[in-house]
Design an enzyme around this catalytic site. Structure first.
Site, PDB file in Angstrom:
ATOM      1  N   SER A   1       1.861   5.327   1.004  1.00  0.00           N
ATOM      2  CA  SER A   1       1.740   6.393   1.999  1.00  0.00           C
ATOM      3  C   SER A   1       2.893   7.363   1.766  1.00  0.00           C
ATOM      4  CB  SER A   1       1.744   5.814   3.417  1.00  0.00           C
ATOM      5  OG  SER A   1       2.955   5.096   3.657  1.00  0.00           O
TER       6      SER A   1
ATOM      7  N   HIS B   1       0.849  -1.185   0.000  1.00  0.00           N
ATOM      8  CA  HIS B   1       0.000   0.000   0.000  1.00  0.00           C
ATOM      9  C   HIS B   1       0.884   1.235   0.000  1.00  0.00           C
ATOM     10  CE1 HIS B   1       0.850   0.723   4.274  1.00  0.00           C
ATOM     11  NE2 HIS B   1       0.754  -0.576   4.419  1.00  0.00           N
TER      12      HIS B   1
ATOM     13  N   SER C   1      17.942  -0.987  27.351  1.00  0.00           N
ATOM     14  CA  SER C   1      18.101   0.420  27.002  1.00  0.00           C
ATOM     15  C   SER C   1      19.538   0.593  26.509  1.00  0.00           C
ATOM     16  CB  SER C   1      17.801   1.308  28.209  1.00  0.00           C
ATOM     17  OG  SER C   1      17.827   2.677  27.816  1.00  0.00           O
TER      18      SER C   1
ATOM     19  N   HIS D   1      16.184  -5.628  31.933  1.00  0.00           N
ATOM     20  CA  HIS D   1      15.459  -4.710  31.051  1.00  0.00           C
ATOM     21  C   HIS D   1      16.457  -4.036  30.101  1.00  0.00           C
ATOM     22  CE1 HIS D   1      16.709  -2.257  34.499  1.00  0.00           C
ATOM     23  NE2 HIS D   1      16.773  -1.238  33.649  1.00  0.00           N
TER      24      HIS D   1
END
Length: 901
Positions: free
Chosen positions: A444, A442, A586, A584
């Site tokens: 855009s 598509h 980062s 976690h």
């Protein structure tokens, strides 16, 4: 020969001669060889030698001259006198331009009496500017080797086959579209190189080259090859890669001496079994097994079986152009270099595609940390329409300068967020331009960016290993049970040299590992710690490590806060690596320093790594000082840019170096008696607005005036540059520093306007004897260009009027007549040219777009911008008037009017 050596400065008994040093004896003259292409003034040396020792020169058998030599044309007339000449090299490529590219020689033809060189067997004319092969070459009866590569040949003579003794012929990197049938008469030819041309068909007679051992047809536009190639029984190597081949004859497998067959990067969906069984065939980069014709990813030549459309868009209403795609599919090439391939069946019904190119606006073009913008924004409409098959797009871009740690991707906007597409990049062989290839279902918005190289993997419950392709020593180990549901993890690495750290921190004792960024598609932390391996900083090993100096830093997503987590993790060391565990993701950074508080230093370094050192330039056109070019240039590009502009512009030295972020806004303000048109779309509160992108041209050419009464005096003004808005992702401290009253100013450069000439529109009565009827070029909907508009434009044309006139379609005869009739006055020449064209084209609805195009083609982007601004203003006024009286489409007034009819 001894006398020639003496003339060339090659006497053994003395230290120097008249023309050269003894050390060059071997390269300049050896026996019957005269090698003068090693000297920048080789032709001058030859002419002097020919004049003073002609009897010896005419005995030379081997001659080399550079066709980059400015005296080559004078030298050519003497060469046919060298009757004993066997080998002659007149090549270009001995000089390079400021960008390092080889410069082609000046040869475009040869004297007719070159055909009298009866002994000549070897002729090299490579790297020149021939568009046709000189006819005198066909009269060289002994010629065996001919090289004409890197020229501009479009075709070969029909009687090319008369060179019956030719054994080697190279015409690579030309523009040949076809071959004469007589090429089959070169019965002694052994090597034929026609690579990187534009050949679409081969004559059957090529199969008559029975002695040919190597044939190179790569890099052409061939969709098929004749079966007669199977007659080349002596052929050992056949190069057919990078064409458009959809089939190859199986009979090639029967060639008895063939040892290499290159078929890579074609459009072959199937290969005969006989050829596939050959051990020396190379077929990589073909759509083998595909049922529909599909061009190779990254190859801008679409399948020859699919229809092709080529568009050259001009200024259209609302800046949007379009084309229609049917179920048959097509290939579309835009004038800006963007390519599309719509395969058959991609659109079930005819679909109108609209496109436009937009300048990136940092308000919605969101760059990530360390991203570099490499293209304008391409908008494709209709948005969101789903294609039945993937549409392929090739977007040209500016090659980044740090390819080792960055990769190029196409980024698309869904209406809410940007995402990166799977991208392949390629450099075009001839133009050396880079293109990025992607496939979409598509349309855009699309742009090309350079980002940190990204490695990613899917982490299952069983665990896995992820390492960096930039630095394989950086690894992330996911143990079993680290997650219950599979999740995607991405890794990026930014190497930081010890020199950069030392320069920014002013501390030779500070060292750091590569900067590591980890991200995932889940908001939930991992169930088990993830092990990270980072290389120790440069110069640090497990043997000399002082643990008190080692710090593990954790940064937030924006890199604004760096926390020392050394005491919160368990550190393990090997001889070369540090290993620790986290739950976690980062930013992570390993530092080695005597400093106690390292977070602030890391923040400063991280910020500086995202800054670019730039200079501002302000130049005035020599022919029209009121035309000013402003540009913000990265520091390393300043000298090449100035060198390129010095013939047409003059001005002060560049400003002092300043630092800017990618995507940062700045303004240019004209001060001290100089002003600009305040109605410009890019003018904010009297200042020109710029957005700095390191790899795009931050340049504008504008017309300045002095609103004060100059009384015939020159005006000494200035242009100052000020900071504007900064990108959203800039560190808070940096943003705060840019908002203070003392930090907005960047640089100031002087601008001097010479003594003012009378303005044409201040006293319209004389107008130099011209009388102009009222003019309204264009149409009501898009806005008119009036007589007053043309007079304003004429004031800015200056000495470019002839070039503009030719690009507007005036003939050379008309230009010459205008110049002669008004030979005493440049102003009259400009007015006569511009209004003559306007009166001839007043009924043409596209005349305004033609005027804009002519200005751009003449290098006057400033005037083109002014015309576009006038048209845009007229369009807005028209729309407002329609809306004011209630006649816009769909309005109740319009509906009522229709009902009354």
């Amino acid at each position: 020969m001894q006398k020639m050596a003496e003339l060339l400065g090659l006497r053994d008994e003395c230290g120097e001669g008249t023309l050269g040093a003894p050390a060059l004896a071997g390269s300049c003259l050896a026996d019957n060889r005269l090698n003068l292409d090693v000297y920048p003034d080789g032709c001058r040396r030859f002419l002097q030698l020919f004049k003073e020792q002609r009897g010896g020169v005419v005995q030379v058998e081997f001659l080399r001259l550079s066709s980059n030599d400015c005296l080559l044309d004078t030298t050519l007339g003497s060469l046919p006198h060298l009757k004993h000449l066997k080998s002659m090299v007149l090549k270009g490529g001995h000089a390079r331009d400021e960008f390092g590219s080889y410069q082609h020689g000046s040869l475009t033809s040869l004297p007719p009496d070159f055909g009298n060189l009866r002994c000549l067997t070897h002729l090299d004319l490579s790297f020149n500017r021939f568009s046709t092969l000189p006819s005198c070459i066909l009269h060289l009866p002994s010629l065996r080797v001919l090289l004409v590569s890197h020229n501009s040949l479009v075709t070969l003579p029909e009687d090319f086959g008369c060179l019956s003794k030719l054994t080697f012929f190279s015409a690579m990197k030309n523009q040949l579209k076809d071959l004469p049938q007589s090429i089959g008469e070169l019965s002694m030819l052994q090597d034929l190189d026609l690579s990187e041309n534009a050949l679409e068909l081969l004559p059957e007679e090529i199969g008559n080259l029975h002695n040919c051992t190597e044939l190179d047809l790569s890099g052409n536009c061939l969709s098929s090859i004749p079966d007669s190639l199977a007659n080349l029984k002596s052929l050992r190597r056949l190069h057919l890669h990078s064409n458009l081949l959809v089939t190859v004859p199986a009979s090639l497998a029967s060639l008895p001496n063939l040892s290499r067959l290159d078929l890579q990067n074609n459009c072959l969906r199937a290969i005969p079994a006989e050829i596939q069984a050959l051990p020396f065939v190379h077929v990589r980069g073909n759509p083998l097994g595909e049922t529909e014709p599909s061009p190779q990813a990254g190859n801008c030549k679409a399948s020859a079986a699919v229809c092709s459309a080529q568009l050259f868009p001009h200024s259209a209403q609302h800046g949007v152009d379009g084309f229609t795609v049917t179920s048959e599919g097509c290939r579309v090439v835009l004038a800006c270099g963007i390519h599309f391939y719509f395969p058959p069946g991609a659109a079930s019904d005819p679909l109108r595609i609209y496109f436009r190119s937009l300048m990136p606006d940092p308000q919605w073009v969101k760059l990530r940390h360390h991203d570099v913008l490499l293209s304008r924004v391409l908008e494709l409409q209709p948005h969101g329409v789903q294609f039945q098959q993937e549409v392929q797009i090739w977007m040209p871009y500016i090659s980044p300068q740090t390819p080792q740690q960055h990769e190029v991707v196409v980024r698309t906007f869904s209406g809410q967020s940007w995402s990166d597409l799977r991208t392949r990049v390629k450099q075009k062989r001839k133009s050396k331009k880079c293109v990025a290839h992607c496939c979409v279902l598509h349309f855009s918005w699309f742009l090309v960016v350079s980002r940190l190289v990204q490695n990613e993997c899917r982490v299952p419950a069983e665990g896995t290993l992820l390492f960096s392709s930039v630095d394989p020593n950086i690894k992330v180990i996911f143990p079993p049970g680290v997650t219950t549901e599979p999740r995607s993890v991405k890794l990026q690495v930014l190497p930081v040299s010890a020199e950069e750290i030392e320069e920014i921190t002013a501390n030779a004792g500070c060292r750091a590992s590569p900067l590591l960024y980890l991200s995932q598609d889940s908001t939930v932390d991992f169930l088990k710690p993830v092990r990270i391996q980072l290389p120790l900083p440069p110069g640090v090993t497990g043997l000399n490590l002082d643990r008190s100096r080692l710090h593990i830093l954790h940064g937030d997503l924006e890199g604004q806060t760096w926390n020392d987590i050394t005491s919160e993790v368990v550190l393990e060391f090997t001889h070369l690596y540090a290993v620790f565990e986290v739950t976690h993701f980062s930013w992570y950074w390993l530092w080695y320093t005597t400093k106690t508080y390292i977070g602030g230093i890391a923040k400063k370094v991280y910020e500086r790594l995202r800054l670019y050192q730039v200079n501002f330039i302000a130049l005035q056109r020599k022919k029209d000082p009121e035309q000013v070019l402003l540009q913000c240039v990265p520091k390393h590009k300043v000298d090449p840019v100035l060198k390129k502009l010095q013939d047409r512009y003059r001005g002060p030295e560049p400003s002092d170096m300043v630092e800017m972020f990618e995507g940062e806004q700045f303004f240019a303000a004209f001060e001290r008696g100089i002003s600009i048109d305040m109605d410009r779309p890019d003018c904010v509160d009297g200042r020109l607005s710029f957005i700095f992108y390191s790899h795009l041209k931050n340049m504008k050419e504008i017309y300045v005036t002095s609103p004060v009464d100059r009384k015939g005096q020159a005006v000494k003004g200035q242009v100052s540059f000020y900071r504007g808005a900064v990108p959203d992702s800039i560190p808070e401290d940096a943003s705060r520093r840019r908002k203070g009253p003392d930090s907005l100013w960047l640089a100031t450069l002087p601008i001097k306007l010479p003594q003012l000439k009378p303005r044409w529109d201040e006293n319209p009565s004389p107008l130099y004897g011209f009388s102009f009827p009222p003019l309204n070029l264009g149409n009501a909907e898009t806005g008119y260009l009036t007589q007053a508009n043309l007079l304003s434009i004429a004031r800015r044309v200056g000495g470019d009027w002839q070039s503009i006139g030719l690009n507007l379609g005036l003939t050379y005869q008309q230009i010459e007549r205008i110049g002669y009739n008004n030979r005493e006055d440049l102003n009259k020449q400009i007015l006569d040219m511009l209004f003559s064209w306007a009166q001839q084209n007043s009924e043409d609805p596209d005349c305004v777009s033609k005027l804009i195009t002519a200005m751009k083609e003449s290098g006057r982007q400033d005037i083109a911008d002014e015309v576009e601004a006038i048209i845009e203003l007229g369009r807005q006024k028209y729309s407002e008037s329609i809306r004011r009286v209630g006649l816009e489409p769909g309005s109740s007034t319009e509906d009522s009017a229709i009902a009354m009819m």
